[in-house]
Design an enzyme around this catalytic site. Structure first.
Site, PDB file in Angstrom:
ATOM      1  N   GLU A   1     -10.480   8.157  -5.005  1.00  0.00           N
ATOM      2  CA  GLU A   1      -9.873   7.061  -5.774  1.00  0.00           C
ATOM      3  C   GLU A   1      -9.266   6.117  -4.749  1.00  0.00           C
ATOM      4  O   GLU A   1      -8.165   6.344  -4.264  1.00  0.00           O
ATOM      5  CB  GLU A   1      -8.791   7.609  -6.722  1.00  0.00           C
ATOM      6  CG  GLU A   1      -9.312   8.589  -7.770  1.00  0.00           C
ATOM      7  CD  GLU A   1     -10.037   7.902  -8.927  1.00  0.00           C
ATOM      8  OE1 GLU A   1      -9.908   6.666  -9.070  1.00  0.00           O
ATOM      9  OE2 GLU A   1     -10.743   8.587  -9.676  1.00  0.00           O
TER      10      GLU A   1
ATOM     11  N   CYS B   1      -2.936  -0.041  -6.843  1.00  0.00           N
ATOM     12  CA  CYS B   1      -4.351  -0.108  -6.428  1.00  0.00           C
ATOM     13  C   CYS B   1      -5.115  -1.137  -7.245  1.00  0.00           C
ATOM     14  O   CYS B   1      -6.047  -1.757  -6.750  1.00  0.00           O
ATOM     15  CB  CYS B   1      -5.001   1.254  -6.570  1.00  0.00           C
ATOM     16  SG  CYS B   1      -4.879   1.930  -8.232  1.00  0.00           S
TER      17      CYS B   1
HETATM   18  P1  NAD Z   1      -3.120   6.525   2.538  1.00  0.00           P
HETATM   19  O1  NAD Z   1      -4.600   6.583   2.585  1.00  0.00           O
HETATM   20  O2  NAD Z   1      -2.387   6.076   3.731  1.00  0.00           O
HETATM   21  O3  NAD Z   1      -2.511   7.955   2.184  1.00  0.00           O
HETATM   22  C1  NAD Z   1      -2.869   8.755   1.076  1.00  0.00           C
HETATM   23  C2  NAD Z   1      -2.711  10.228   1.381  1.00  0.00           C
HETATM   24  O4  NAD Z   1      -3.547  10.545   2.466  1.00  0.00           O
HETATM   25  C3  NAD Z   1      -1.303  10.675   1.784  1.00  0.00           C
HETATM   26  O5  NAD Z   1      -0.976  11.868   1.103  1.00  0.00           O
HETATM   27  C4  NAD Z   1      -1.416  10.934   3.269  1.00  0.00           C
HETATM   28  O6  NAD Z   1      -0.580  11.980   3.701  1.00  0.00           O
HETATM   29  C5  NAD Z   1      -2.852  11.360   3.392  1.00  0.00           C
HETATM   30  N1  NAD Z   1      -3.430  11.174   4.737  1.00  0.00           N
HETATM   31  C6  NAD Z   1      -3.007  10.396   5.733  1.00  0.00           C
HETATM   32  N2  NAD Z   1      -3.807  10.533   6.815  1.00  0.00           N
HETATM   33  C7  NAD Z   1      -4.756  11.417   6.489  1.00  0.00           C
HETATM   34  C8  NAD Z   1      -5.880  11.985   7.170  1.00  0.00           C
HETATM   35  N3  NAD Z   1      -6.191  11.673   8.422  1.00  0.00           N
HETATM   36  N4  NAD Z   1      -6.644  12.871   6.505  1.00  0.00           N
HETATM   37  C9  NAD Z   1      -6.369  13.206   5.245  1.00  0.00           C
HETATM   38  N5  NAD Z   1      -5.328  12.700   4.552  1.00  0.00           N
HETATM   39  C10 NAD Z   1      -4.531  11.824   5.158  1.00  0.00           C
HETATM   40  O7  NAD Z   1      -2.784   5.623   1.275  1.00  0.00           O
HETATM   41  P2  NAD Z   1      -1.370   5.083   0.830  1.00  0.00           P
HETATM   42  O8  NAD Z   1      -0.907   4.028   1.778  1.00  0.00           O
HETATM   43  O9  NAD Z   1      -0.453   6.221   0.528  1.00  0.00           O
HETATM   44  O10 NAD Z   1      -1.737   4.398  -0.575  1.00  0.00           O
HETATM   45  C11 NAD Z   1      -2.180   3.079  -0.675  1.00  0.00           C
HETATM   46  C12 NAD Z   1      -3.667   3.006  -0.867  1.00  0.00           C
HETATM   47  O11 NAD Z   1      -4.057   3.844  -1.928  1.00  0.00           O
HETATM   48  C13 NAD Z   1      -4.152   1.616  -1.261  1.00  0.00           C
HETATM   49  O12 NAD Z   1      -5.347   1.336  -0.583  1.00  0.00           O
HETATM   50  C14 NAD Z   1      -4.426   1.746  -2.751  1.00  0.00           C
HETATM   51  O13 NAD Z   1      -5.364   0.845  -3.263  1.00  0.00           O
HETATM   52  C15 NAD Z   1      -4.885   3.151  -2.849  1.00  0.00           C
HETATM   53  N6  NAD Z   1      -4.677   3.670  -4.194  1.00  0.00           N
HETATM   54  C16 NAD Z   1      -5.749   3.939  -4.991  1.00  0.00           C
HETATM   55  C17 NAD Z   1      -5.545   4.392  -6.276  1.00  0.00           C
HETATM   56  C18 NAD Z   1      -6.691   4.703  -7.199  1.00  0.00           C
HETATM   57  O14 NAD Z   1      -6.466   5.404  -8.173  1.00  0.00           O
HETATM   58  N7  NAD Z   1      -7.898   4.236  -6.942  1.00  0.00           N
HETATM   59  C19 NAD Z   1      -4.257   4.587  -6.752  1.00  0.00           C
HETATM   60  C20 NAD Z   1      -3.191   4.313  -5.905  1.00  0.00           C
HETATM   61  C21 NAD Z   1      -3.403   3.864  -4.625  1.00  0.00           C
END
Ligand code: NAD
Length: 476
Positions: free
Chosen positions: A218, A252
């Site tokens: 997502e 998002c």
């Molecule tokens: P992010 O990708 O930085 O982090 C998300 C999760 O990934 C966190 O739990 C983090 O600990 C983990 N993470 C970080 N590095 C990682 C790695 N190397 N391997 C695996 N996991 C890792 O995202 P964010 O900044 O927390 O959220 C914002 C983003 O999320 C935006 O791009 C937004 O559009 C998206 N988003 C999408 C939805 C959806 O339902 N499509 C909903 C909310 C947010």
């Protein structure tokens, strides 16, 4: 990362999978009980979860959190409870003639996959961890959640509460930073749901590929608003303002940029500005308006605007109370509209994820369609207007995860619609029956009758006339 953290995660997964295997088949009663406990956890501790989210953000309205993280998640549980018996029903499938007459039967069973990993982001910390969980449970699975390190208080509270309401072999919330997240995504789960950025999603899918773990991604992207000429620009402006200002644009599905008819640009900008002013007389001391989650995220947004200004954009700050944001030191940022944007600006390349709204113009609506098609497939697409032919033209010539017409974001709140992206905005979907199926294994089961079907069908050596006849029949 310390090896003992990895060992701990592996041991937890093993423990959950052993418990899963031992307790099969998961009765509907057991699944419902888990959903009810997850709903109770969130409802009973709604206020403390909202307080934790507000502290994590700097400020986030209790009322907003109650709606977007508490009520919405309880709603997802209620929806699953109401429909899961129907979702889980075995399906009778047809068998080729004349097998049915001979007593053959085919069926499809939706079975649990096992242990599902849920990696969630900070922007809706409770909803995006416990929302998918409701359907994960409905399908009879167990789960491990790794919430975001940016909303640390909320993550710790969720971990504490999970221990209170669940045994660790049913649900465990593990906390930690990117290293723990990376280790988590490399575990041999039976399925992994990741919500977060496209860049991290790519890494998660790579890690999952190592163990051939299926993923639901997502992700984010630049969700466009296409304003048709027939739109009511004042009304549309109000709705766009609501969607863009909620959670300070850190959604998002937030409208990322607008494309408007060239001669309607001023009207469109005025509509959004007035929409903001009607909802927020001031921003700095206004609890209804959320802060940007961290200094790093705040600085990124500031530099997005500076970069656009340097490259020739006109910058309009919508500042209804004429406040001074320069020394405010509380990570609050007014809606900043960018006009005359060009492709070399970072604001037109990256997902914005904050209160910055670039505006592009078109002469004919097909130019807007072409622009969308020339870029990554977005998570959401919004069309405003009352020209149904034009609306269909826009919808049938573009691709996006989902669509709301004459508003923004709302499609995600329809429980009976699947939610997910396409291409760089994600893969797979949850919510509704699609979510239940995403977390289930569709197991094909065929029941052979007593009669020797292989012989009858000419499949059995020695081959001869019956075989030739069968092949000819199959190709008819
Ligand atoms: P992010 O990708 O930085 O982090 C998300 C999760 O990934 C966190 O739990 C983090 O600990 C983990 N993470 C970080 N590095 C990682 C790695 N190397 N391997 C695996 N996991 C890792 O995202 P964010 O900044 O927390 O959220 C914002 C983003 O999320 C935006 O791009 C937004 O559009 C998206 N988003 C999408 C939805 C959806 O339902 N499509 C909903 C909310 C947010």
């Amino acid at each position: 990362m310390a090896d003992d953290r990895r060992d701990e995660l592996e041991a937890l997964l093993r423990r959950q999978r052993d418990a899963f295997t031992a307790s099969r088949p998961e009765t509907m009663g057991m699944r419902k009980d888990r959903i009810k406990r997850a709903m109770a956890l969130i409802k009973d501790h709604g206020e403390s979860l909202c307080k934790a989210m507000s502290a994590d953000f700097g400020n986030r309205a209790m009322e907003q959190s109650m709606l977007t993280d508490i009520a919405a998640t309880v709603g997802a549980g209620r929806h699953a409870l109401k429909h899961m018996d129907k979702w889980a029903k075995r399906e009778r499938r047809s068998v080729q003639f004349p097998l049915g007459l001979l007593g053959a039967k085919a069926e499809l069973r939706y079975e649990p996959k096992g242990v599902i990993g849920i990696l969630s982001p900070w922007n809706f910390p409770v909803q995006l961890a416990f929302g998918p969980l409701m359907q994960v449970f409905a399908a009879g699975n167990r789960a491990m959640i790794k919430p975001s390190e940016f909303t640390e208080r909320t993550s710790l509270l969720m971990a504490e509460l999970a221990e209170e309401y669940f045994t660790p072999d049913e649900l465990a919330v593990v906390t930690g930073g990117p290293e723990v997240a990376a280790a988590f995504s490399s575990l041999p789960f039976d399925h992994l749901v990741f919500t977060g950025s496209t860049a991290t999603g790519r890494r998660v899918m790579q890690a999952a590929a190592e163990n051939l773990v299926p993923v639901t991604l997502e992700l984010g992207g630049k969700s466009p608003v296409i304003m048709g000429r027939s739109a009511d620009f004042a009304k549309a402006g109000e709705r766009i303002a609501l969607g863009k200002m909620m959670n300070a644009g850190q959604i998002c599905l937030a409208p990322d940029y607008m494309i408007v008819p060239e001669d309607k640009e001023d009207e469109a900008v005025a509509g959004v500005s007035e929409g903001v002013s009607a909802m927020y007389q001031t921003l700095l001391e206004n609890d209804d308006y959320a802060s940007i989650v961290s200094d790093r995220h705040f600085e990124r947004l500031q530099s997005l605007v500076a970069d656009a200004r340097d490259k020739g954009a006109e910058v309009i700050e919508v500042n209804p109370g004429n406040e001074d944001f320069s020394n405010a030191n509380q990570r609050k940022m007014p809606l900043t509209i960018l006009k005359n944007v060009t492709e070399d600006m970072t604001a037109m390349q990256e997902e914005i994820f904050g209160p910055v709204l670039p505006v592009k113009t078109y002469k004919a609506v097909d130019q807007a369609v072409d622009y969308v098609n020339e870029h990554d497939r977005p998570l959401g697409l919004y069309y405003f207007g009352h020209d149904s032919d034009e609306q269909e033209r826009v919808l049938t010539r573009t691709i996006s995860g989902g669509v709301t017409t004459n508003d923004v974001i709302f499609h995600v709140s329809m429980e009976d619609l699947p939610f997910g992206g396409v291409g760089p905005s994600g893969m797979g979907a949850y919510h509704a029956i699609e979510g239940f199926r995403e977390f289930s294994h569709a197991r094909a089961v065929y029941h052979q009758p007593k009669i020797d079907i292989a012989k009858l069908g000419g499949f059995k050596p020695p081959y001869g006339k019956a075989t030739e006849k069968a092949a000819a029949q199959m190709m008819k």
